[in-house]
Design a protein around this motif. Structure first.
Motif, mmCIF file in Angstrom:
data_model
loop_
_atom_site.group_PDB
_atom_site.id
_atom_site.type_symbol
_atom_site.label_atom_id
_atom_site.label_comp_id
_atom_site.label_asym_id
_atom_site.label_seq_id
_atom_site.Cartn_x
_atom_site.Cartn_y
_atom_site.Cartn_z
ATOM 1 N N GLY A 1 -40.814 40.559 -6.775
ATOM 2 C CA GLY A 1 -42.017 40.407 -7.573
ATOM 3 C C GLY A 1 -42.192 38.985 -8.067
ATOM 4 O O GLY A 1 -41.220 38.233 -8.216
ATOM 5 N N HIS A 2 -43.432 38.607 -8.313
ATOM 6 C CA HIS A 2 -43.740 37.262 -8.815
ATOM 7 C C HIS A 2 -44.995 37.371 -9.683
ATOM 8 O O HIS A 2 -45.942 38.087 -9.343
ATOM 9 C CB HIS A 2 -43.985 36.306 -7.648
ATOM 10 C CG HIS A 2 -43.897 34.853 -8.005
ATOM 11 N ND1 HIS A 2 -44.847 34.219 -8.762
ATOM 12 C CD2 HIS A 2 -42.961 33.910 -7.716
ATOM 13 C CE1 HIS A 2 -44.514 32.947 -8.905
ATOM 14 N NE2 HIS A 2 -43.364 32.743 -8.286
ATOM 15 N N SER A 3 -44.992 36.632 -10.799
ATOM 16 C CA SER A 3 -46.124 36.726 -11.722
ATOM 17 C C SER A 3 -47.410 36.156 -11.144
ATOM 18 O O SER A 3 -48.487 36.371 -11.699
ATOM 19 C CB SER A 3 -45.786 36.012 -13.032
ATOM 20 O OG SER A 3 -45.548 34.633 -12.798
ATOM 21 N N LEU B 1 -40.146 34.606 -10.618
ATOM 22 C CA LEU B 1 -39.713 35.387 -9.461
ATOM 23 C C LEU B 1 -38.606 36.350 -9.883
ATOM 24 O O LEU B 1 -37.634 35.953 -10.519
ATOM 25 C CB LEU B 1 -39.196 34.454 -8.363
ATOM 26 C CG LEU B 1 -38.557 35.119 -7.135
ATOM 27 C CD1 LEU B 1 -39.592 35.940 -6.366
ATOM 28 C CD2 LEU B 1 -37.937 34.072 -6.217
ATOM 29 N N GLN B 2 -38.766 37.604 -9.498
ATOM 30 C CA GLN B 2 -37.733 38.601 -9.782
ATOM 31 C C GLN B 2 -37.413 39.371 -8.516
ATOM 32 O O GLN B 2 -38.300 39.668 -7.707
ATOM 33 C CB GLN B 2 -38.189 39.564 -10.885
ATOM 34 C CG GLN B 2 -38.272 38.923 -12.268
ATOM 35 C CD GLN B 2 -38.548 39.923 -13.360
ATOM 36 O OE1 GLN B 2 -38.431 41.139 -13.166
ATOM 37 N NE2 GLN B 2 -38.923 39.433 -14.536
ATOM 38 N N LEU B 3 -36.128 39.694 -8.350
ATOM 39 C CA LEU B 3 -35.663 40.439 -7.182
ATOM 40 C C LEU B 3 -34.730 41.538 -7.668
ATOM 41 O O LEU B 3 -33.755 41.262 -8.372
ATOM 42 C CB LEU B 3 -34.943 39.509 -6.205
ATOM 43 C CG LEU B 3 -34.619 40.056 -4.802
ATOM 44 C CD1 LEU B 3 -34.512 38.912 -3.801
ATOM 45 C CD2 LEU B 3 -33.299 40.835 -4.793
ATOM 46 N N SER B 4 -35.061 42.766 -7.313
ATOM 47 C CA SER B 4 -34.239 43.903 -7.718
ATOM 48 C C SER B 4 -33.739 44.642 -6.485
ATOM 49 O O SER B 4 -34.428 44.700 -5.459
ATOM 50 C CB SER B 4 -35.052 44.858 -8.600
ATOM 51 O OG SER B 4 -34.252 45.914 -9.067
ATOM 52 N N GLU B 5 -32.562 45.216 -6.604
ATOM 53 C CA GLU B 5 -31.904 45.880 -5.471
ATOM 54 C C GLU B 5 -31.538 47.294 -5.895
ATOM 55 O O GLU B 5 -30.788 47.494 -6.855
ATOM 56 C CB GLU B 5 -30.660 45.064 -5.105
ATOM 57 C CG GLU B 5 -29.750 45.641 -4.081
ATOM 58 C CD GLU B 5 -28.519 44.757 -3.868
ATOM 59 O OE1 GLU B 5 -27.503 45.286 -3.394
ATOM 60 O OE2 GLU B 5 -28.586 43.547 -4.176
ATOM 61 N N ILE B 6 -32.095 48.305 -5.201
ATOM 62 C CA ILE B 6 -31.794 49.696 -5.547
ATOM 63 C C ILE B 6 -31.495 50.484 -4.281
ATOM 64 O O ILE B 6 -31.871 50.094 -3.169
ATOM 65 C CB ILE B 6 -32.951 50.369 -6.312
ATOM 66 C CG1 ILE B 6 -34.185 50.527 -5.401
ATOM 67 C CG2 ILE B 6 -33.303 49.599 -7.575
ATOM 68 C CD1 ILE B 6 -35.297 51.393 -6.010
#
Length: 648
Positions: free
Chosen positions: A163-165, A73-78
């Motif tokens: 996102g998640h694989s 699990l990935q979390l990005s903040e822009i």
């Protein structure tokens, strides 16, 4: 550990036999045996109930589906801007966020000019390519993400990319829908800008892993960043419980589709005054179905043939409920989803305006008044249902005859009213499955028998690890037990039969509040405490006001709502009938005289007892996880303690 190994281990830890599991899940013992020997796959539609029965936690669910892996699990903040997106496209190239489908949240903040409180605005989306989709947002006029930026303080907006694989199209649609469902119930958010409901109801492979595992993990990441409220507080909110973004059961989905087709056919053919009735017992999912119908028809209105039989217009829709607490919830949903004004109204105001509507949805229709109890000019007055029928091209009624709690709601003596509800021209759809009471079938049946005063229903309650039924001999211990559950899991309240005096808008002579006295406890009736009254002015439902734990709710306060644990005070009017071994009613001991009809010097008639029995049904079916009972009548209280002690 493999899934088939874990389900056997956890079943044995719970003390269940394979027969127990089979009975609870309504399958054969052979099916359970095959699952535990890995000879057959567990059907997707049973996984949620199976995992809940065996007490799986989110980590265990993720583990058995192979979802546990650092970096999954990935979390990005822009910042939501072209420059920030271009930078992200380079730095996140060839990562989970760019190589797999994603879910994203566009969030801005807006400060209320009057209160000074800043709340969040949100749009939820999913994309196969987050860079391409965000570029489309940025370049589109009238786009929802751009609208948030325009409406936010300092025209500032943040994009959270998740996102998640293991994400695929079905998974991201599911997560997107769950976000809309939960954000609606999150007090941190003022407005949701989404324009669609995915309407998910079909199962897909590993769906339960996404629902119970992945979504919880994502939400907790956002909670740690102080973006969202706790999952528990959101799931205890009335807006979440009544959200139009719920995944419907197959039974509810079928009813929704049938209703939609009937409404569309009525309107496109220029017909008038058609009636559809949705009938089911308390907790059968009627309100969730109605909420979704309401939102979807509002969002995608049907074409309507005008009276000239040539031109058309888009259908107008209004939702009504003669129940103040439930109306507040619908009003908040409509406001948070930007559905406009006057799409939710109370019944008297709608009738007073007198403007015809194409689609009229009426929740809790069993609470409509059949008599002139509002003292309207007798030359203008009509029973609620007759007036509404004339003002609707097509009307959908949510109705439960077991929740008719007053002579004010009685339709049996009026042929016109009876025919609107039950006549041959009314299409009736039944919801039979129980969704509120999270108990096994035996426990649900036991509660139903008790609530409906069935003969020999005062027997030992079934053993059920997922639902607690408890009787109290000590009033203080009863009160403390509900307060403890409210601290532990939230949304737990005390309620009572209307066996103590109460007069809204006035004060008793010798006390500050109208109160309920049971044992050595004296507690104010609902809506008496000043902080509760202040919160009600802000449209907060009674059960969500923290201070209402220090009050006693009535059937009218809690009708239609869910409580995690409900503590019921059965007043003097509720007695034990030793001949039938069931609950019984002495209506002369009730203070609910405004709802009853006195005959030959007594209130204790079969008609009045039927109304008061329905009130018991309403109260007993509020608890999702448990019901606690204290009976004021000594004989009844002794009987309840006896059947509890017999089980020990």
């Amino acid at each position: 550990m493999k899934l088939y190994e874990l389900i056997r281990q956890k079943r044995e830890e719970k003390g269940y036999t394979q027969d127990d599991v089979a009975q609870i899940l309504n399958v054969t013992r052979q099916a359970v045996q095959n699952w535990e020997k890995n000879k057959r796959a567990i059907p997707n539609e049973l996984l949620a109930d199976y995992f809940e029965l065996l007490g799986f936690n989110a980590q265990e669910i993720l583990s058995v589906f192979g979802f546990i892996d650092n970096g999954n699990l990935q979390l990005s903040e822009i910042d939501y801007s072209q420059r920030a997106l271009d930078d992200f496209a380079q730095t996140a190239e060839d990562t989970i966020l760019t190589n797999y489908p994603t879910v994203y949240l566009g969030i801005g903040k807006k400060t209320n000019q009057h209160s000074g409180v800043a709340k969040q605005l949100v749009y939820v989306g999913e994309a196969s390519s987050i860079v391409r989709r965000t570029n489309q947002h940025l370049k589109s006029q009238g786009d929802k993400l751009n609208a948030i930026k325009d409406d936010s303080d300092d025209q500032s907006e943040t994009l959270y990319i998740i996102g998640h694989s293991r994400f695929n199209k079905s998974a991201t649609l599911e997560i997107e829908q769950m976000f809309m469902d939960h954000l609606l119930g999150d007090e941190k958010f003022e407005k949701i800008y989404n324009g669609r409901n995915n309407g998910l109801s079909n199962d897909f492979y590993e769906r339960e892993a996404y629902r119970s595992g992945v979504f919880s993990e994502i939400w907790n990441r956002l909670y740690q960043k102080n973006i969202v409220s706790s999952l528990e507080s959101v799931q205890n909110s009335a807006l979440f419980a009544n959200s139009p973004f719920k995944s419907l059961s197959s039974e509810q989905e079928h009813a929704k589709n049938v209703i939609g087709l009937m409404i569309a056919e009525t309107l496109i053919n220029g017909l008038n005054n058609s009636v559809i009735k949705v009938q089911g017992l308390a907790g059968s999912g009627k309100t969730v179905l109605l909420s979704q119908l309401f939102y979807e028809i509002w969002k995608n209105p049907y074409p309507v043939l005008n009276y000239d039989r040539k031109t058309k217009h888009q259908a107008s829709i209004v939702l009504l409920v003669r129940h103040e607490q439930q109306r507040r919830t619908y009003e908040q949903i409509a406001r948070k989803l930007n559905m406009g004004i006057d799409v939710v109204m109370d019944v008297p105001r709608f009738i007073s305006i007198g403007k015809q509507v194409d689609v009229l949805l009426v929740d809790e229709a069993h609470l409509l008044w059949s008599g002139n109890y509002g003292r309207v000019n007798k030359n203008k007055w009509q029973p609620d249902l007759i007036a509404l029928h004339k003002l609707a091209r097509t009307m959908v009624l949510v109705y439960d005859p077991k929740q008719v709690t007053s002579v004010r709601n009685n339709i049996d003596g009026n042929e016109t009213l009876f025919n609107i509800v039950n006549g041959p021209d009314t299409k009736t759809l039944y919801l039979k499955n129980q969704w509120r009471i999270q108990a096994n079938k035996e426990t649900q049946q036991w509660i139903g028998n008790l609530a409906h005063f069935k003969e020999n229903s005062l027997t030992i309650p079934p053993v059920d690890d997922n639902y607690q039924i408890k009787f109290f001999d000590n009033a203080k211990e009863f009160k403390l037990a509900i307060e403890e559950q409210n601290r532990d899991v939230g949304l737990s309240r005390m309620v009572a039969t209307y066996d103590w005096k109460y007069s809204q808008g006035s004060r008793p002579k010798n006390s500050e509040y109208w109160t309920v006295t049971f044992g050595d406890q004296v507690v104010p009736w609902n809506l008496e405490l000043s902080k509760v009254q202040e919160a009600q002015k802000k449209q907060v439902p009674w059960q969500e006001i923290p201070e209402s734990i220090a009050e006693i709710g009535s059937d009218f306060t809690v009708q239609g709502i869910d409580l995690n644990y409900v503590g019921i005070i059965l007043g003097p009017s509720v007695i034990w009938n030793d001949e039938t071994n069931a609950l019984d009613i002495n209506a002369d001991l009730s203070c609910d005289h405004a709802k009853l009809r006195k005959q030959n010097g007594t209130y204790n008639t079969m008609e009045n007892k039927a109304y008061l029995k329905n009130i018991i049904n309403v109260l007993l079916t509020r608890g999702v996880h448990g019901v606690y009972v204290y009976a004021v009548n000594d004989q009844l209280r002794k009987k309840l303690i006896e059947i509890q002690q017999d089980d020990s």
